[in-house]
Design an enzyme around this catalytic site. Sequence first.
Site: not given
Ligand code: ADP
Length: 170
Positions: A19, A43, A94, A132
């Site tokens: 992130h 969630k 990703r 996460s």
């Molecule tokens: P959501 O529930 O909106 O998917 P996340 O917190 O899981 O929220 O992710 C927020 C954003 O960050 C999304 O666009 C997700 O694809 C991106 N993201 C999550 N992990 C990574 C990572 N390791 N590398 C790049 N982008 C990521």
Amino acid sequence: MRPRNAIYPGSFDPITFGHLDILMRAIRLFDHVYVAVLRNSEKTPLFTVEERLDMWRESVGSAGAGQVTFESFDGLAVEYARRRQAIAMVRGLRAVSDFEAEFKLATANRHLGAEIEMVYLMTSNEHSFLSSTIVKEVASMGGNVESWVPGPVARRLKAKYGHGEEKRQE
Ligand code: ADP
């Protein structure tokens, strides 16, 4: 000229270096980035919205001074983007597995607000497996996640989970 604002929405429960990587790339492209923690997501989160915002602030420190705002929002991301006069919504990509969900999201968002461009940024390879969910799973079992998350996040995960203990059946 109008500032080129972007929003970067997500659950961020908790943030990982993936992130953070996306935010740093977004800062280079936009004048101002609104990092937005989604409230009322379906969630059940591990961390409260306030904890997630604190972890963002502590992890970014002065790196985004003046260029990043951390806040929460609820409702439609497109509406939130309009309120912030954003021209774009940043999301991270990703592996191929993200594509389908993001494709649906982009299609829905385009329908709701065609003027807000979806911008997908790719992390560096070493962060491309990180999520996460993986971080929480490993941390909950006492594994070391320090190379996956910023220090403030690792500390809070430790505090949440304590450390694991063997339970022996006598
Ligand atoms: P959501 O529930 O909106 O998917 P996340 O917190 O899981 O929220 O992710 C927020 C954003 O960050 C999304 O666009 C997700 O694809 C991106 N993201 C999550 N992990 C990574 C990572 N390791 N590398 C790049 N982008 C990521």
